[in-house]
Design a protein around this motif. Structure first.
Motif, short mmCIF file in Angstrom:
data_model
loop_
_atom_site.label_atom_id
_atom_site.label_comp_id
_atom_site.label_asym_id
_atom_site.label_seq_id
_atom_site.Cartn_x
_atom_site.Cartn_y
_atom_site.Cartn_z
N TYR A 1 0.83 -1.21 0.00
CA TYR A 1 0.00 0.00 0.00
C TYR A 1 0.87 1.26 0.00
N ARG A 2 1.96 1.25 0.76
CA ARG A 2 2.84 2.42 0.79
C ARG A 2 3.41 2.71 -0.59
N LEU A 3 3.79 1.66 -1.31
CA LEU A 3 4.34 1.86 -2.65
C LEU A 3 3.25 2.38 -3.60
N LEU A 4 2.05 1.80 -3.50
CA LEU A 4 0.94 2.24 -4.34
C LEU A 4 0.61 3.71 -4.09
N LYS A 5 0.63 4.09 -2.83
CA LYS A 5 0.24 5.45 -2.46
C LYS A 5 1.20 6.48 -3.05
N PRO B 1 1.30 6.82 -14.37
CA PRO B 1 1.37 5.88 -15.49
C PRO B 1 1.98 4.53 -15.11
N TYR B 2 1.36 3.87 -14.15
CA TYR B 2 1.84 2.57 -13.69
C TYR B 2 0.69 1.56 -13.71
N THR C 1 4.45 1.67 -17.02
CA THR C 1 5.40 0.79 -16.35
C THR C 1 4.60 -0.24 -15.57
N VAL C 2 4.94 -1.52 -15.73
CA VAL C 2 4.22 -2.61 -15.06
C VAL C 2 5.10 -3.19 -13.96
N VAL C 3 4.55 -3.24 -12.74
CA VAL C 3 5.30 -3.73 -11.59
C VAL C 3 4.48 -4.80 -10.88
N ASP C 4 5.08 -5.97 -10.68
CA ASP C 4 4.43 -7.08 -9.97
C ASP C 4 4.72 -6.94 -8.49
N LEU C 5 3.67 -6.68 -7.71
CA LEU C 5 3.84 -6.50 -6.26
C LEU C 5 3.58 -7.78 -5.47
N THR C 6 3.18 -8.86 -6.13
CA THR C 6 2.82 -10.07 -5.38
C THR C 6 3.97 -10.67 -4.58
N PRO C 7 5.26 -10.59 -5.03
CA PRO C 7 6.33 -11.16 -4.20
C PRO C 7 6.48 -10.48 -2.84
N MET C 8 5.99 -9.25 -2.72
CA MET C 8 6.14 -8.51 -1.47
C MET C 8 5.35 -9.15 -0.34
N GLU C 9 4.32 -9.96 -0.68
CA GLU C 9 3.50 -10.60 0.34
C GLU C 9 4.31 -11.57 1.20
N ASN C 10 5.35 -12.14 0.59
CA ASN C 10 6.19 -13.12 1.30
C ASN C 10 7.55 -12.56 1.66
N ARG D 1 7.71 -4.53 -16.96
CA ARG D 1 7.92 -3.70 -18.15
C ARG D 1 8.23 -2.28 -17.72
N GLU D 2 9.29 -1.73 -18.23
CA GLU D 2 9.62 -0.33 -17.95
C GLU D 2 8.99 0.53 -19.03
N GLY D 3 8.14 1.45 -18.62
CA GLY D 3 7.45 2.31 -19.56
C GLY D 3 7.55 3.77 -19.12
N ARG D 4 6.43 4.46 -19.17
CA ARG D 4 6.46 5.90 -18.91
C ARG D 4 6.68 6.22 -17.44
N GLY D 5 6.17 5.37 -16.53
CA GLY D 5 6.31 5.64 -15.11
C GLY D 5 7.75 5.47 -14.64
N SER D 6 8.25 6.44 -13.91
CA SER D 6 9.64 6.42 -13.42
C SER D 6 9.85 5.35 -12.36
N LEU D 7 10.87 4.52 -12.55
CA LEU D 7 11.21 3.52 -11.52
C LEU D 7 11.85 4.18 -10.32
N ALA D 8 12.61 5.27 -10.56
CA ALA D 8 13.25 5.97 -9.44
C ALA D 8 12.23 6.50 -8.46
N ALA D 9 11.06 6.91 -8.98
CA ALA D 9 10.01 7.44 -8.11
C ALA D 9 9.48 6.36 -7.17
N LEU D 10 9.65 5.09 -7.55
CA LEU D 10 9.20 3.98 -6.72
C LEU D 10 10.32 3.42 -5.86
N GLY D 11 11.54 3.95 -6.04
CA GLY D 11 12.67 3.41 -5.33
C GLY D 11 13.14 2.09 -5.89
N LEU D 12 12.87 1.85 -7.19
CA LEU D 12 13.24 0.57 -7.83
C LEU D 12 14.39 0.78 -8.83
#
Length: 211
Positions: A86-90, A96-97, A183-192, A200-211
């Motif tokens: 949720y923190r990452l989503l917020k 554009p993610y 930009t497509v990010v799979d968050l399911t591994p975070m559950e474990n 997929r890296e697209g228009r959304g900045s990965l740096a903004a997500l800390g990735l």
């Protein structure tokens, strides 16, 4: 014949957006602008409309569809999210993610991934699309509008009208969109305890997500 709505990108006309909502509520499939490219959309609980959307795109049930949501308040009904996710989503929404999350039972099986039971989530940063979702009062099923046999998404509403007006029910023209997918990010591994995976890296900045 698709209905064509010219909507101001910064001050969308509620009268026109309301007419577009009525088409969706009547089972329509429409092309609407997002903050990455144009997308094909329909109502989540409309079986026939979802099937039409897949036929137009020529994609099978293994292709991830996304939920276009107005904000994160709708999230808990459709996806399972822990505090880290949720923190990452917020911090990334609206924007554009597309985030891949585990779907809840509220998401029909026909729109979640058949093997993984996951769903893509988007919160677009586009005023006309936000107003459309607000008036509809529910998320929309969406797929980036990439024509069959092509690799680039459509970003020109007039081209969409010329090429697909006999296949879709409406086009919301709010001007050209950026010619770049989300930009497509799979968050399911975070559950474990794992880390998010960039699909997929697209228009959304990965740096903004800390990735």
């Amino acid at each position: 014949m698709a209905q064509y709505f010219e909507v101001h990108p910064d001050n969308p006309q509620p009268r026109l957006v309301k007419q577009a909502v009525a088409i969706l509520q009547g089972g329509g499939v429409m092309a609407i602008p997002t903050d990455s490219s144009y997308a094909l959309v329909c109502q989540l609980d409309d079986t026939k409309a979802v099937e039409r959307l897949r036929r137009i795109r020529q994609i099978d049930e293994k292709h991830h569809l996304a939920l276009l949501c107005r904000d994160l308040s709708e999230l808990s009904s459709y996806a399972r999210v822990d505090n880290r996710q949720y923190r990452l989503l917020k911090q990334a929404t609206p924007g554009p993610y597309t985030f891949i999350l585990d779907a809840t039972k509220e998401v029909p099986r026909r729109v979640s991934h058949p093997q993984r039971k996951t769903i893509g989530l988007r919160v677009p940063d586009r005023k006309g699309t936000q107003l459309l979702l607000e008036m509809l009062g529910a998320p929309l099923i969406a797929s980036t509008f990439i024509p069959p046999g092509e690799t680039e998404p459509l970003n020109d509403p007039q081209e969409i009208r010329d090429r697909f007006e006999k296949l879709i029910d409406g086009v919301v023209d709010a001007g050209p969109c950026p010619h770049q997918p989300t930009t497509v990010v799979d968050l399911t591994p975070m559950e474990n305890g794992g880390e998010a995976i960039v699909v997929r890296e697209g228009r959304g900045s990965l740096a903004a997500l800390g990735l």
